[in-house]
Design an enzyme around this catalytic site. Sequence first.
Site, PDB file in Angstrom:
ATOM      1  N   GLU A  43      31.959  26.801  38.941  1.00 44.56           N
ATOM      2  CA  GLU A  43      31.946  26.467  37.510  1.00 44.56           C
ATOM      3  C   GLU A  43      33.536  25.974  37.101  1.00 44.56           C
ATOM      4  OE1 GLU A  43      32.855  26.456  34.010  1.00 44.56           O
ATOM      5  OE2 GLU A  43      33.120  28.609  33.786  1.00 44.56           O
ATOM      6  N   LYS A  45      40.415  37.780  42.793  1.00 45.85           N
ATOM      7  CA  LYS A  45      41.836  37.413  42.587  1.00 45.85           C
ATOM      8  C   LYS A  45      41.848  37.017  41.178  1.00 45.85           C
ATOM      9  CE  LYS A  45      43.988  33.579  43.105  1.00 45.85           C
ATOM     10  NZ  LYS A  45      45.129  33.758  41.778  1.00 45.85           N
ATOM     11  N   GLU A  60      39.870  16.097  31.370  1.00 46.88           N
ATOM     12  CA  GLU A  60      40.014  17.339  30.638  1.00 46.88           C
ATOM     13  C   GLU A  60      41.201  17.636  30.275  1.00 46.88           C
ATOM     14  OE1 GLU A  60      37.957  21.644  31.440  1.00 46.88           O
ATOM     15  OE2 GLU A  60      38.997  20.767  33.039  1.00 46.88           O
ATOM     16  N   CYS A  68      36.512  25.561  29.162  1.00 42.29           N
ATOM     17  CA  CYS A  68      35.960  24.809  30.255  1.00 42.29           C
ATOM     18  C   CYS A  68      34.704  23.868  29.521  1.00 42.29           C
ATOM     19  CB  CYS A  68      35.472  25.287  31.398  1.00 42.29           C
ATOM     20  SG  CYS A  68      34.330  26.841  31.237  1.00 42.29           S
TER      21      CYS A  68
END
Length: 476
Positions: A256, A182, A387, A290
């Site tokens: 991850e 997906k 983040e 990331c």
Amino acid sequence: MVFEYAPAPESRSVVDIAPSYGLFIDGEFTEAADGKVFKTVSPSTEEVLSEVAQAGAEDVDRAVKAARKAFEKWSALPGSERAKYLFRIARIIQERSRELAVLETLDNGKPIKETRDADLPLVAAHFFYYAGWADKLDHAGFGADPRPLGVAGQVIPWNFPLLMLAWKIAPALATGNTVVLKPAETTPLSALFFADICRQAGLPKGVVNILPGYGDAGAALVAHPDVNKVAFTGSTAVGKEIARTVAGTRKKLTLELGGKGANIVFDDAPIDQAVEGIVTGIFFNQGQVCCAGSRLLVQESIQDELLDSLKRRLTTLRLGDPLDKNTDIGAINSAEQLARITALAERGEAEGAERWSPACELPSSGYWFAPTLFTNVTQAHTIARDEIFGPVLSVLTFRTPDEAVAKANNTQYGLSAGIWTEKGSRILAVANKLRAGVIWSNTFNKFDPTSPFGGYKESGFGREGGRHGLEAYLDV
């Protein structure tokens, strides 16, 4: 005399985007069971690029059944035969790389020089690399005759759509698994073009299935009882939900997730080289990475010199049309992501950090955010902890190596770090104390398909890439 850059646009004509796309299930494009569709837009112009079928739970079930059926024959093929398909896919990606680079830039918003020079070469390299492993699994260090798991359910993010697809599909196919993937709802097009590449390569039906859709489709895929392996790249919050869903089942899982990487610059570092690494670390892909080096830890004695040089460098970055080969900073991927970046930057100011951006004219349409750095940042500031996932750099200082390590590790994340110094012994000593999955030495954001990638703590677990990336798809 100041020389201006003349526009150098890449042609849109090299890619033909259809008005609509279906789901790719069992080797064919098909409508969603409930007929739902959604639009994908170009972040730089807000132009609608195409209408895409929206997968639901019934479509997930169809795709998993197709993958399960295909698994019997695919897993029974000799590794050398599976390798032929992977090599073929890699070559087609290379042949269509210009087309795919333009497509990715249109759908994602990142500069064409990044999709052309970084993303696409790495995508092809991952398929080439894992094609080489397909007939050597007995020698990978996981015992004699390691077996595939079955059906892999894979959910990928929007920041590197085609590269994340390659990271997941290439090792899954090489080890004999079949796939239901997906893509993110804001960047479905390159995955659908990859479905066409699978057909072009003659890949057997059902081995790869592509389901564009929203979070409900991803949740249905993760929870499906006939999925043997789940691989997810994305936010820590969603990763925690997936871990809860998979807990108590026999499904294998790799995650991850987010990061708040520290870029540590010591007083003996080559300043100009470090500045280039800092820029690459946080402004590559508009900071939507990331493993971005979003925290700059600079030794106190060189702070002023480094920041002066960094600010001069930021004034030379060019923000604008992502299809222009001169562009350094492209568009933010979506209005939602832009709102998050904006809110966190404003919070940084409200909490007392000093904000600076170069003079920068933002386009009137699309989603844009100027490269930004914050000084006078403490570890208590939200911008030093959360983040941001945007072109925002938080600058902190340190006096000793031990203080640098303590500040670098003072985060819930543990994905990446960078160390800048001329002393090899210092690099090794500091790296040994950092709790980060990937540590770069006098560089940043360098990737290679032979190197494993992954994190600790809330950055997830498991490794992708290299020999280590095979283990996640083998019953060992």
